[in-house]
Design an enzyme around this catalytic site. Structure first.
Site, PDB file in Angstrom:
ATOM      1  N   GLU A  71      47.765  23.333  -1.526  1.00 39.85           N
ATOM      2  CA  GLU A  71      47.495  21.907  -1.318  1.00 39.85           C
ATOM      3  C   GLU A  71      46.349  21.730  -0.324  1.00 39.85           C
ATOM      4  O   GLU A  71      46.214  22.490   0.629  1.00 39.85           O
ATOM      5  CB  GLU A  71      48.737  21.197  -0.783  1.00 39.85           C
ATOM      6  CG  GLU A  71      49.804  20.944  -1.806  1.00 39.85           C
ATOM      7  CD  GLU A  71      50.942  20.102  -1.250  1.00 39.85           C
ATOM      8  OE1 GLU A  71      50.795  19.559  -0.136  1.00 39.85           O
ATOM      9  OE2 GLU A  71      51.981  19.991  -1.932  1.00 39.85           O
TER      10      GLU A  71
ATOM     11  N   ARG B   3      31.076  15.444 -19.819  1.00 40.61           N
ATOM     12  CA  ARG B   3      31.002  15.708 -21.257  1.00 40.61           C
ATOM     13  C   ARG B   3      32.186  15.110 -22.010  1.00 40.61           C
ATOM     14  O   ARG B   3      32.149  14.992 -23.225  1.00 40.61           O
ATOM     15  CB  ARG B   3      30.928  17.225 -21.497  1.00 40.61           C
ATOM     16  CG  ARG B   3      29.565  17.817 -21.194  1.00 40.61           C
ATOM     17  CD  ARG B   3      29.577  19.322 -21.176  1.00 40.61           C
ATOM     18  NE  ARG B   3      30.213  19.835 -19.975  1.00 40.61           N
ATOM     19  CZ  ARG B   3      30.211  21.113 -19.626  1.00 40.61           C
ATOM     20  NH1 ARG B   3      29.603  21.998 -20.377  1.00 40.61           N
ATOM     21  NH2 ARG B   3      30.800  21.511 -18.507  1.00 40.61           N
TER      22      ARG B   3
ATOM     23  N   HIS C  36      25.397  13.163 -18.016  1.00 40.61           N
ATOM     24  CA  HIS C  36      25.358  13.717 -19.370  1.00 40.61           C
ATOM     25  C   HIS C  36      25.401  12.607 -20.418  1.00 40.61           C
ATOM     26  O   HIS C  36      24.819  12.739 -21.494  1.00 40.61           O
ATOM     27  CB  HIS C  36      26.534  14.675 -19.571  1.00 40.61           C
ATOM     28  CG  HIS C  36      26.489  15.408 -20.864  1.00 40.61           C
ATOM     29  ND1 HIS C  36      25.503  16.318 -21.176  1.00 40.61           N
ATOM     30  CD2 HIS C  36      27.314  15.358 -21.943  1.00 40.61           C
ATOM     31  CE1 HIS C  36      25.709  16.796 -22.385  1.00 40.61           C
ATOM     32  NE2 HIS C  36      26.796  16.239 -22.874  1.00 40.61           N
TER      33      HIS C  36
ATOM     34  N   ASP D  38      18.401  19.083 -28.667  1.00 41.27           N
ATOM     35  CA  ASP D  38      19.302  18.354 -29.561  1.00 41.27           C
ATOM     36  C   ASP D  38      18.996  16.866 -29.429  1.00 41.27           C
ATOM     37  O   ASP D  38      18.190  16.442 -28.583  1.00 41.27           O
ATOM     38  CB  ASP D  38      20.778  18.654 -29.283  1.00 41.27           C
ATOM     39  CG  ASP D  38      21.178  18.387 -27.838  1.00 41.27           C
ATOM     40  OD1 ASP D  38      20.599  17.472 -27.211  1.00 41.27           O
ATOM     41  OD2 ASP D  38      22.068  19.082 -27.328  1.00 41.27           O
TER      42      ASP D  38
ATOM     43  N   LYS E 260      20.050  20.770 -34.070  1.00 41.58           N
ATOM     44  CA  LYS E 260      21.105  21.668 -33.596  1.00 41.58           C
ATOM     45  C   LYS E 260      22.448  21.316 -34.211  1.00 41.58           C
ATOM     46  O   LYS E 260      22.806  20.149 -34.315  1.00 41.58           O
ATOM     47  CB  LYS E 260      21.217  21.589 -32.065  1.00 41.58           C
ATOM     48  CG  LYS E 260      22.222  22.561 -31.468  1.00 41.58           C
ATOM     49  CD  LYS E 260      22.451  22.319 -29.985  1.00 41.58           C
ATOM     50  CE  LYS E 260      23.508  21.266 -29.744  1.00 41.58           C
ATOM     51  NZ  LYS E 260      23.918  21.174 -28.324  1.00 41.58           N
TER      52      LYS E 260
ATOM     53  N   ASP F 185      16.557  19.518 -20.895  1.00 41.98           N
ATOM     54  CA  ASP F 185      17.918  19.046 -21.124  1.00 41.98           C
ATOM     55  C   ASP F 185      18.514  18.659 -19.782  1.00 41.98           C
ATOM     56  O   ASP F 185      17.966  18.979 -18.723  1.00 41.98           O
ATOM     57  CB  ASP F 185      18.764  20.138 -21.792  1.00 41.98           C
ATOM     58  CG  ASP F 185      19.866  19.559 -22.679  1.00 41.98           C
ATOM     59  OD1 ASP F 185      20.142  18.346 -22.573  1.00 41.98           O
ATOM     60  OD2 ASP F 185      20.461  20.325 -23.457  1.00 41.98           O
TER      61      ASP F 185
ATOM     62  N   THR G 233      26.483  27.460 -20.871  1.00 41.75           N
ATOM     63  CA  THR G 233      26.507  28.856 -21.328  1.00 41.75           C
ATOM     64  C   THR G 233      25.111  29.371 -21.678  1.00 41.75           C
ATOM     65  O   THR G 233      24.913  30.575 -21.847  1.00 41.75           O
ATOM     66  CB  THR G 233      27.392  29.001 -22.569  1.00 41.75           C
ATOM     67  OG1 THR G 233      26.820  28.244 -23.655  1.00 41.75           O
ATOM     68  CG2 THR G 233      28.805  28.508 -22.293  1.00 41.75           C
TER      69      THR G 233
END
Length: 307
Positions: free
Chosen positions: A42, A99, A133, A174, A197, A223, A228
């Site tokens: 905690e 996202r 995003h 994209d 894409k 972007d 990744t």
């Protein structure tokens, strides 16, 4: 000399380095707070400086350990509210859960909306973030949201990396990055192209083709984030096949997980430019990766609010 209202800048534990740089540019020290954990994990927060009636800024990136840093931020906000702080402004260089901004299935949580609700209930009066995003996240809030654009800082770095020989083309990897690509192209005086894409899974993407001409050109793939690395790497490979002779990538948020740094080292990307919205410099020890600072942008935003 500019007169400022009294204010305090606190740093959560996720990105003390960036908070320190912002404080240095503002000519102040960061506020003192005791951020600890109980043996069971905690989080405990105690403010060591008085903030009664003051404007208070809290810098925290919700990244790497997003649930931990989000909860820590919420507890800091709660402590500020209970200490009778005046206006509380959250500086969120990287907005975790961004996202998850819509339902793309029947029973899907909208994480970005939940984060918005939590921050407001905890006591945030204003949010400052960079390159969300999904821009519509601003509509999840009933408080002011400043979504700063890091494209100007990225452009400064890109200008030092391209040779200026031949055409320059900014490529959106994209459809979601097309607005950002146009913004960068306008500043660089470049053409724009788009990668078609298709996402096959959370870790795998397929770049089906290219809309535009990069034959013999220097390419800048832009972007808002690189997680990744698969999207940027696939876009770079398409650009090389279509005749680009140099490929630079520029993203705001270099999350870079799941071996992304090693993948980029082996990729067709010559240089990747990221900002420091995400901490942990040691993960970015790569000959292909360079970082630019957003400390000045954030410091200027704070300065405007207290002047």
């Amino acid at each position: 000399m500019k007169t400022r209202r009294p204010f305090t800048l606190f740093a959560g534990s996720s990105h003390r380095c960036l908070a320190g740089e912002v404080a240095q540019r503002l000519g102040v020290a960061t506020g003192r707070a005791l951020l600890e954990q109980f043996p069971d994990g905690e989080i405990s927060v105690e403010l060591l400086d008085s903030v009664q009636g003051q404007d208070v800024f809290v810098l925290q990136s919700i990244v790497e350990r997003p649930h931990f840093y989000l909860m820590e931020l919420l507890l800091i906000l709660d402590a500020l509210k209970r200490a009778n702080a005046g206006r509380v402004v959250v500086l969120l260089p990287y907005y975790g859960y961004a996202r998850q901004d819509r339902r793309d299935g029947g029973r899907v949580a909208i994480g970005a909306k939940l984060v918005a609700d939590l921050l407001q209930v905890a006591g945030a009066d204003h949010l400052v973030t960079l390159d969300l995003h999904a821009g519509q996240i601003q509509g999840f809030y009933n408080i002011p949201v400043d979504n700063l654009a890091a494209v100007g800082e990225l452009v400064k770095a890109v200008r030092g990396l391209v040779t200026g020989k031949g055409r320059l083309v900014v490529v959106a990897p994209d459809l979601g990055a097309i607005k950002l690509a146009h913004a960068m192209a306008a500043q660089l005086g470049a053409d724009v192209a788009l990668i078609d894409k298709r996402r096959l899974s959370g870790q795998e993407v397929h770049a089906a083709g290219l809309v535009g001409n990069v034959e013999g050109a220097e390419v800048v793939i832009v972007d808002d984030m690189c997680s990744t690395g698969e999207t940027l790497i696939a876009a770079a490979e398409v650009c090389r096949r279509k005749g680009a002779h140099r490929v630079v990538a520029a993203v705001t948020h270099g999350v870079l997980v799941d071996g992304a740094v090693e993948k980029i080292e082996r990729s067709a990307i010559d240089t990747l430019v990221v900002t420091d919205t995400v901490p942990k410099v040691e993960r970015l020890q790569s000959s292909k990766i360079c970082r630019v600072s957003v400390a000045e942008m954030l410091a200027d935003s704070v300065d405007r609010m207290v002047s």
